[in-house]
Design a protein around this motif. Structure first.
Motif, PDB file in Angstrom:
ATOM      1  N   THR A 140      49.239  37.421  32.225  1.00 26.72           N
ATOM      2  CA  THR A 140      48.136  37.883  33.091  1.00 26.72           C
ATOM      3  C   THR A 140      47.475  36.800  33.944  1.00 26.72           C
ATOM      4  N   CYS A 156      39.687  36.561  33.555  1.00 21.86           N
ATOM      5  CA  CYS A 156      40.395  37.758  33.085  1.00 21.86           C
ATOM      6  C   CYS A 156      39.397  38.672  32.381  1.00 21.86           C
ATOM      7  N   SER A 355      52.681  46.476  29.773  1.00 19.30           N
ATOM      8  CA  SER A 355      52.210  45.589  30.831  1.00 19.30           C
ATOM      9  C   SER A 355      52.548  46.206  32.180  1.00 19.30           C
TER      10      SER A 355
END
Length: 366
Positions: A140, A156, A355
């Motif tokens: 990420t 994040c 994901s």
């Protein structure tokens, strides 16, 4: 203050904490590493106001005390003494560094000028497997923004509930991934700086059955592992809602071998290296994807076999964004879903959908 220690041990500890030293600041002490010698051993601590790193190790302490030394200079100097036994002490000239038959001096700042850092664990805690944490960070954080125009996007979003969901975006692309949590004391939504998550990931050994505990309290995140403590300020504000960005309806689907598509895009990207938009174009038709690029140096046009479903489509995007998303996906075959030539598209593993990567296309003037 005075202590004796192995040069390699000191060098490794200094290198670790120096990553938290401020680079450009009007307060010289923020560029320093605070060294504390006590009956418990040696503590090194650095902070830039957002990220703080402490490293503890054993040494022969001859005299207790504390002092601040210039972080980068001290790190660079000690790294050249990794094979020596070192004696570090304070005196009128600052910090003395003795090794073999030599002695060097470095200017220092009184320890009292170093800011106070809370290194105590908070009440809210979350336990995650080390490997799972390292993987979700790697999947990420590369999509976080790197500039200060929208500071919250440099972090994040961590949704800690029954699972850990992490979302990162920079205005041109988005990454989302999900992993399991071993235990928790409650539920929290945190926005953690990407650099903090990277440093935590580097700190972890990544043992197969290892665990990492994240503590949160008062707008700070704290993690401890094998003598190292990382404390970070968390970002405050409203993060962009993922469900408002990720499309749910698509008109074209492509399932393709990740390795073949990546290799083709990499070759196409060579000729556009240095171009502002770094554009590659995908032309999707029955059972194939044509990958192409055009620049003043020439053209690339390749065909990759694929499973396709839906309307034919021609779409352009930043090659770097496409390659990084493909590399982050774990499976050999991936599915790319499109809803038009100028609409965001998403990439996922063909089977396990834990994901997701979203990329904004670019209108190709040519």
């Amino acid at each position: 203050m005075r202590f004796n220690c192995n040069g390699l041990t000191l060098a490794e500890a200094v290198l670790k904490v120096s990553k938290a030293c401020a680079v450009r600041t009007t307060a010289p002490v923020m560029e320093c590493i605070k060294i504390t010698a006590s009956g418990e051993g040696i503590s090194l601590l650095a902070t830039d106001g957002e990220l703080s790193i402490e490293r503890k190790f054993d040494a022969e302490v001859l005299e207790e005390g504390a002092v601040c030394v210039p972080g980068k200079l001290f790190s660079d100097f000690i790294s050249k003494l990794s094979g020596e036994e070192i004696d570090v002490s304070t005196g009128e000239k600052g910090v003395s560094i003795a090794y073999r038959d030599s002695k060097s001096y470095m200017q220092a700042i009184p320890a009292e000028e170093f800011p106070s850092i809370n290194l105590e664990a908070g009440e809210n805690s979350f336990v995650i497997g080390q490997n799972a944490f390292k993987e979700i960070v790697a999947e990420t954080v590369f999509c976080c923004a790197s500039d200060d125009s929208r500071p919250i996007l440099k972090g994040c979003l961590m949704e800690l509930k029954d699972t850990l969901k992490m979302t990162a975006l920079d205005g041109y692309r988005l990454a989302f991934s999900e992993t399991s949590i071993l235990s928790k004391s409650g539920e929290k939504n945190l926005i953690c700086p990407a650099r903090t998550l990277n440093e935590i990931s580097k700190m972890l050994a990544g043992e197969e059955d290892g665990e990492v505990t994240l503590y949160e309290e008062g707008g700070q995140l704290l993690v401890k592992s094998e003598g190292t403590t990382i404390v970070s300020r968390l970002y405050r504000g409203d993060f962009i809602k993922r469900e408002n960005v990720v499309p749910t309806r698509f008109s074209t689907y492509v399932t393709v071998d990740k390795g073949e598509l990546s290799a083709s895009v990499e070759r196409a990207a060579i000729l556009i290296r240095g171009d502002k938009n770094n554009l590659v174009t995908l032309e999707i038709s029955s059972e194939k994807v044509k990958v192409s690029s055009v620049s003043e140096y020439g053209t690339v046009a390749e065909t990759v076999n694929a499973e396709t479903d839906g309307v034919d489509l021609t779409i352009s995007m930043n090659a770097k964004y496409l390659l990084e998303a493909l590399r982050a996906l774990k499976e050999e075959r991936v599915t790319i879903s499109f809803s038009g030539a100028i609409s965001p598209f998403i990439l996922q593993n063909q089977e396990k959908k834990d994901s997701l990567y979203l990329i904004l296309p670019v209108k190709n003037a040519s």
